[in-house]
Design an enzyme around this catalytic site. Structure first.
Site, mmCIF file in Angstrom:
data_model
loop_
_atom_site.group_PDB
_atom_site.id
_atom_site.type_symbol
_atom_site.label_atom_id
_atom_site.label_comp_id
_atom_site.label_asym_id
_atom_site.label_seq_id
_atom_site.Cartn_x
_atom_site.Cartn_y
_atom_site.Cartn_z
ATOM 1 N N GLU A 41 -0.451 19.238 65.755
ATOM 2 C CA GLU A 41 0.446 20.189 66.430
ATOM 3 C C GLU A 41 -0.128 20.619 67.790
ATOM 4 O OE1 GLU A 41 2.326 24.651 65.422
ATOM 5 O OE2 GLU A 41 0.726 23.786 64.195
ATOM 6 N N LYS A 109 9.922 23.621 66.744
ATOM 7 C CA LYS A 109 9.498 24.317 65.533
ATOM 8 C C LYS A 109 10.429 25.486 65.196
ATOM 9 C CE LYS A 109 5.222 26.190 63.481
ATOM 10 N NZ LYS A 109 3.797 26.467 63.764
ATOM 11 N N CYS A 142 3.923 22.124 61.094
ATOM 12 C CA CYS A 142 3.023 23.096 60.464
ATOM 13 C C CYS A 142 3.742 24.024 59.480
ATOM 14 C CB CYS A 142 2.277 23.867 61.544
ATOM 15 S SG CYS A 142 0.782 24.722 60.959
#
Length: 252
Positions: A41, A109, A142
């Protein structure tokens, strides 16, 4: 299909070091016949850098052009996290580039983690699914992968493979050890979870990058140090070992 996964220290805003590491990993993965390599990430410029907004680059910018060149040279695609500049906004994003250097997926994200991420980034608002060598793949980043509704939603849309750059830090070792494999088996998907190792600023990364199968098996897992995982995904799995939860769920 053969997949590769890179676990490495953060390049800490050193672009030349970042691209040297990526070139070596892509060349090795390509030489072994991997379709794509998943990296951590915000690998570009580095997850825990203090000046992310100043370093963020636009989609299709210089980072992407260098990545495309590396992929073409190695004959291997890449999924990688980066800080994306879009006008006045910054996103925690991931991009998928194929072995020909073409962008095939882009994702922002959804689940920003903690006050720092929420102060830097704008929240994404859409899932991303794409074809990867005949399989329906999706991107998460994540913290996203820890939310069962997101995994279920992707599985409902036909995803069988989730590629997930991450920057998971200590003490949260349970995520790679328990959460990711549980999400994979409960929703009958393969998850490739690519983490950092080592330290960056005040963060100590947990390592433990993992590729977990839909049948409850951990296909490969890294320890606490740099690693390149390369695995073959089966064309099919034993139906008796596959989750039927989506079919069997009783709504109250």
């Amino acid at each position: 299909m053969r997949l590769a996964l890179l676990q490495a220290p953060s390049p800490a805003a050193d672009d030349e070091a970042a691209f040297a590491t990526l070139a070596a990993a892509l060349n090795a993965a390509g030489a072994m016949g991997a379709a794509t390599l998943t990296a951590p990430e915000i690998y570009l410029p580095g997850y825990n850098q203090p000046d992310i907004p100043a370093r963020a680059q636009p989609r299709g910018g210089a980072w992407h052009q260098r990545l495309a060149t590396l992929c073409r040279a190695a004959g291997c695609g890449i999924v990688i996290g980066y800080a994306e500049r879009a006008g006045e906004r910054v996103y925690n994003s991931a991009i998928a580039i194929d072995a020909a250097g073409r962008e095939i997926a882009h994702y922002r994200k959804l689940q920003l983690y903690g006050p720092r991420e929420n102060a830097i980034y704008t929240v994404g608002d859409a899932y991303t699914l794409f074809n990867l060598h005949g399989r329906t793949a999706a991107l998460l980043i994540c913290y996203d992968v820890e939310f069962a509704p997101h995994i279920a939603a992707l599985a409902d849309r036909g995803a069988s493979l989730i590629l997930c750059p991450t920057a998971n830090m200590l003490p949260y070792t349970h995520v790679a050890r328990v959460t990711v494999p549980a999400m994979a088996v409960n929703h009958a998907v393969t998850i490739a979870y690519a983490n950092f190792c080592g330290s960056e600023g005040d963060l100590d990364y947990a390592g433990g990058s993992v590729i977990a199968g839909p049948d409850g098996e951990i296909i490969a897992q890294a320890g606490a140090h740099p690693a390149l995982l390369v695995v073959d995904l089966p064309a099919a799995y034993d139906p008796a070992r596959m989750s039927t939860q989506a079919r069997d769920l009783r709504s109250l």
